[in-house]
Design a protein around this motif. Sequence first.
Motif, mmCIF file in Angstrom:
data_model
loop_
_atom_site.group_PDB
_atom_site.id
_atom_site.type_symbol
_atom_site.label_atom_id
_atom_site.label_comp_id
_atom_site.label_asym_id
_atom_site.label_seq_id
_atom_site.Cartn_x
_atom_site.Cartn_y
_atom_site.Cartn_z
ATOM 1 N N SER A 119 0.798 -1.224 0.000
ATOM 2 C CA SER A 119 0.000 0.000 0.000
ATOM 3 C C SER A 119 0.836 1.282 0.000
ATOM 4 C CB SER A 119 -0.942 0.008 1.211
ATOM 5 O OG SER A 119 -1.905 1.021 1.078
ATOM 6 N N ILE A 120 1.575 1.485 -1.083
ATOM 7 C CA ILE A 120 2.275 2.762 -1.269
ATOM 8 C C ILE A 120 1.254 3.788 -1.753
ATOM 9 C CG2 ILE A 120 4.124 3.926 -2.524
ATOM 10 C CD1 ILE A 120 5.427 1.130 -2.855
ATOM 11 N N LYS A 121 1.140 4.895 -1.043
ATOM 12 C CA LYS A 121 0.115 5.892 -1.353
ATOM 13 C C LYS A 121 0.710 7.287 -1.383
ATOM 14 C CE LYS A 121 -3.321 3.505 1.578
ATOM 15 N NZ LYS A 121 -2.363 2.855 2.504
ATOM 16 N N TRP B 16 -8.774 9.154 -13.141
ATOM 17 C CA TRP B 16 -8.448 10.234 -12.220
ATOM 18 C C TRP B 16 -9.226 11.502 -12.574
ATOM 19 C CZ3 TRP B 16 -7.003 8.882 -7.843
ATOM 20 C CH2 TRP B 16 -6.030 7.912 -7.616
ATOM 21 N N GLU B 17 -9.531 11.676 -13.875
ATOM 22 C CA GLU B 17 -10.291 12.866 -14.283
ATOM 23 C C GLU B 17 -11.654 12.898 -13.584
ATOM 24 O OE1 GLU B 17 -7.176 12.062 -17.205
ATOM 25 O OE2 GLU B 17 -8.748 10.793 -16.339
ATOM 26 N N LYS C 61 -4.116 9.009 -2.094
ATOM 27 C CA LYS C 61 -4.366 8.701 -3.501
ATOM 28 C C LYS C 61 -3.834 7.302 -3.789
ATOM 29 C CE LYS C 61 -3.715 10.901 -8.026
ATOM 30 N NZ LYS C 61 -3.103 12.065 -8.715
ATOM 31 N N MET C 62 -4.717 6.436 -4.317
ATOM 32 C CA MET C 62 -4.347 5.053 -4.573
ATOM 33 C C MET C 62 -4.858 4.620 -5.951
ATOM 34 S SD MET C 62 -5.538 3.429 -0.899
ATOM 35 C CE MET C 62 -7.214 4.047 -1.060
ATOM 36 N N PRO C 63 -4.053 4.019 -6.799
ATOM 37 C CA PRO C 63 -2.608 3.865 -6.636
ATOM 38 C C PRO C 63 -1.907 5.192 -6.879
ATOM 39 C CG PRO C 63 -3.272 3.080 -8.790
ATOM 40 C CD PRO C 63 -4.538 3.450 -8.074
ATOM 41 N N LYS D 71 -9.449 3.723 -9.485
ATOM 42 C CA LYS D 71 -8.693 4.855 -8.971
ATOM 43 C C LYS D 71 -9.434 5.331 -7.727
ATOM 44 C CE LYS D 71 -6.421 4.679 -12.886
ATOM 45 N NZ LYS D 71 -5.134 3.955 -12.977
ATOM 46 N N ILE D 72 -8.708 5.518 -6.648
ATOM 47 C CA ILE D 72 -9.360 5.841 -5.368
ATOM 48 C C ILE D 72 -8.663 7.028 -4.709
ATOM 49 C CG2 ILE D 72 -10.009 4.984 -3.084
ATOM 50 C CD1 ILE D 72 -9.786 2.143 -4.244
ATOM 51 N N LEU D 73 -9.465 7.990 -4.323
ATOM 52 C CA LEU D 73 -8.977 9.118 -3.529
ATOM 53 C C LEU D 73 -9.733 9.105 -2.207
ATOM 54 C CD1 LEU D 73 -7.244 11.751 -3.443
ATOM 55 C CD2 LEU D 73 -9.277 12.956 -4.271
#
Length: 449
Positions: free
Chosen positions: A273-275, A430-431, A288-290, A360-362
């Motif tokens: 889990s590098i974020k 991401w948009e 923010k992932m990834p 994509k997850i924020l």
Amino acid sequence: MENGFNLISLITTERSKGTIVWLCNIGAEKYWSNLSAGVVNRQEDIAVNRMEEMNLLICREQDIIILREMPDEDYLSNLRKMGFSIPTILSPENADLLTPISELVLRDEGLLNKLKEAAEKNNDLYFNPYGVTHLEEEIAQKTGMRIMGAPSHINAKINDKIFNREISEKLGLTVCEGRVCNSADEIREEYDKLTNSKPFFSKVIIKEPKGASGKGLYIVDSKEKLESSLRMIARFSRGRTDSKWLVEGWYNKKGDINYQIYVSPDGEVDVFSIKEQLLRDTVYIGSKMPPELEQRVLDSYMEYGQKIGRYLYETGFTGVAGIDSIITEQDVCIPIIEINGRFTLSTYISFVNQILKDKKILSRYFRLTPEKTVNYTDICSKLENEGLLINSDNKEGIFVYTSGTLPYKLHEGTDGSVGRVFTLIVSDSWENVNVLNSKLEKIMEAYSK
């Protein structure tokens, strides 16, 4: 399973194995440090204590979780719809919203007996708290549960920012410009050096060794601010002669990167889990992932995590640790800004892509101060009316992942209606995440005075 116990495997590829008893004892740091807590806002503390619910994001159905209150039914229903597993939920009797959860557990003989019975019936039951202090060790001793994680005194050592700097130096990692100071005069001397010698820093940060969640950090950008910070430091340290502070230059950054490591009881290190973290000054507001990082940078973080994990194991540490780092504007990576030898808020959202599947997850966190109280259903209804609430079928939209942190009721002796909302903004691009985030920010503004 104890020798082969691997928490990451159990919550990912081996979810049917064993039983984990979860306890999200946020605030463990105060038992590792004798620093003053400063001014306390009781309503804020209630919201912080109720962040325990985010632990549900990594539970399995056969697990047990201890929460001070049963979560909102709509919240549990939404977790199920999304595909999360709901474990057995136990709550201490006569629980209040301010007493630390482990203290509540130790007061409740009935709950301790239930946990003892569970441990006696199940050889593969493991107690996994957010952080291990003497209180969780006492719970384990009274119930016979096998506690997973390093002893309390080891955790206290790992969660020391000065020790974190020493680790970097011993491992030959890049460190921030600065040094450890033992007095106000040394802090002044280092401030002058950092702001008047190359590389020139326009700001300096002073860190108390065991501050957490943005506390115990002083950002200084002038001599006047330095002196006011020193007065505050003197007040909180209360004349102790053994006090030390870490004084470092404040870097302009391309990114704040958090990476998590797990050190198993047999010394195996998992880096996960590098974020990219979103910070407001020094306070975490989301992830923010990834991350949008080059592969070579991701690879370097995997190497740093392995190296740090092996070193921590040699010191006696096992369990989850969250490591904060930065990448400067000059593309210099400073691998350790601080190590949290415990779970972090970031840990609990580290595995959501098992459910959300390559999105994509924020993650976004907002502090709310509404004029009127608001609950989980209110927030979700507002998002649904705006067409923003997550769709459980296509996994697109905004997911609110705690309920008890919201300012849904006022409590005697507390200061107004204050709460927090934790969300995941989920999309294929991401948009679209950015579009949803902008709309979410406008909605959240309406819940702040």
